[in-house]
Design a protein around this motif. Structure first.
Motif, mmCIF file in Angstrom:
data_model
loop_
_atom_site.group_PDB
_atom_site.id
_atom_site.type_symbol
_atom_site.label_atom_id
_atom_site.label_comp_id
_atom_site.label_asym_id
_atom_site.label_seq_id
_atom_site.Cartn_x
_atom_site.Cartn_y
_atom_site.Cartn_z
ATOM 1 N N THR A 5 1.068 -1.258 0.055
ATOM 2 C CA THR A 5 0.036 0.215 -0.044
ATOM 3 C C THR A 5 1.062 0.972 -0.261
ATOM 4 O OG1 THR A 5 -2.029 -1.378 1.240
ATOM 5 C CG2 THR A 5 -1.289 1.332 0.954
ATOM 6 N N PRO A 6 0.870 1.736 -1.188
ATOM 7 C CA PRO A 6 1.372 2.968 -1.499
ATOM 8 C C PRO A 6 0.943 3.777 -0.483
ATOM 9 C CG PRO A 6 0.876 2.739 -2.782
ATOM 10 C CD PRO A 6 0.432 2.222 -2.592
ATOM 11 N N TYR A 7 1.501 4.675 0.408
ATOM 12 C CA TYR A 7 0.805 6.735 1.419
ATOM 13 C C TYR A 7 1.762 7.862 0.793
ATOM 14 C CZ TYR A 7 -1.378 2.969 4.398
ATOM 15 O OH TYR A 7 -2.268 2.128 4.361
ATOM 16 N N THR A 8 0.831 7.721 -0.122
ATOM 17 C CA THR A 8 1.547 8.830 -0.989
ATOM 18 C C THR A 8 2.241 10.200 -0.102
ATOM 19 O OG1 THR A 8 0.463 8.839 -2.965
ATOM 20 C CG2 THR A 8 1.139 10.436 -3.244
ATOM 21 N N LEU A 9 1.351 10.492 0.427
ATOM 22 C CA LEU A 9 1.561 11.839 1.481
ATOM 23 C C LEU A 9 2.445 11.792 2.474
ATOM 24 C CD1 LEU A 9 -2.786 13.081 2.076
ATOM 25 C CD2 LEU A 9 -0.847 13.677 0.437
ATOM 26 N N LYS A 10 2.877 10.864 2.873
ATOM 27 C CA LYS A 10 3.686 10.271 4.216
ATOM 28 C C LYS A 10 4.882 10.232 3.247
ATOM 29 C CE LYS A 10 2.300 8.049 7.936
ATOM 30 N NZ LYS A 10 1.893 7.109 8.612
ATOM 31 N N ASN A 11 4.542 9.744 1.813
ATOM 32 C CA ASN A 11 5.403 9.250 1.346
ATOM 33 C C ASN A 11 6.565 7.754 1.622
ATOM 34 O OD1 ASN A 11 7.414 9.643 -1.241
ATOM 35 N ND2 ASN A 11 9.062 10.833 0.108
#
Length: 173
Positions: free
Chosen positions: A121-127
């Motif tokens: 799962t990518p968490y874009t805002l947390k990088n």
């Protein structure tokens, strides 16, 4: 926008999940039919099928990865020596292997150690990117191990917790 109910897609997903569960249920029988130093790669492939990945080892050995994620709670690494005989069969989702996942370790190194994860799962805002492996902790507790990667695909931290998505928890909610 209203999306129509797709009974064929739901049925296909259920058949796929059922077949994965049946494969995992047959593993103890398959394992009991193999012997280190005696069984060949052909014997392994006859019992387990085509591996999800093949890893080349020093000296000409190869390790065959048999993944049981996301429905299962194990991953197997089966090593075949240069003579074509099985030298090791390991279930790799263990506390000892989880302890080897340390900050700075590359995503490919973790994959090599634990096999393919159940979910990424990518968490874009947390990088960050989280990779989860489902496993059982003794005596029979469903758990999930998570490796958290930074933007450079290196481990920032790792953690374990209760597997809230395990079938054992679905019936009681």
């Amino acid at each position: 926008m209203h999306l129509p109910f797709r009974p064929v897609a739901v049925a296909a997903a259920l058949v796929s999940l059922l077949s994965l569960l049946l494969v995992a249920a047959c593993d103890p029988q398959r394992i009991s039919e193999l012997r280190e130093g005696v069984s060949t790669e052909a014997d392994v492939r006859d019992r387990f099928g085509v591996p999800d990945n093949t890893w080349n080892e020093p000296g000409g050995a190869r390790t065959l990865e048999y993944n049981r994620q996301p429905a299962g709670q194990v991953n197997y690494m089966i090593t075949v020596g240069p003579d074509g005989r099985m030298t090791a069969l390991r279930q790799v989702l263990t506390p000892e292997n989880f302890a080897r996942v340390v900050p700075g370790m590359g995503m490919d190194e973790v994959r090599r150690l634990l096999g393919k994860p159940a979910k990424v799962t990518p968490y874009t805002l947390k990088n960050e990117t989280h990779a989860d492996w489902r496993y059982l902790e003794a005596p029979n507790q469903p758990r999930v191990f998570t490796a958290v990667y930074g933007p450079d695909q290196r481990v920032l931290r790792a953690q374990s917790g209760v597997d809230q998505d395990a079938p054992e928890f679905k019936g009681g909610r």
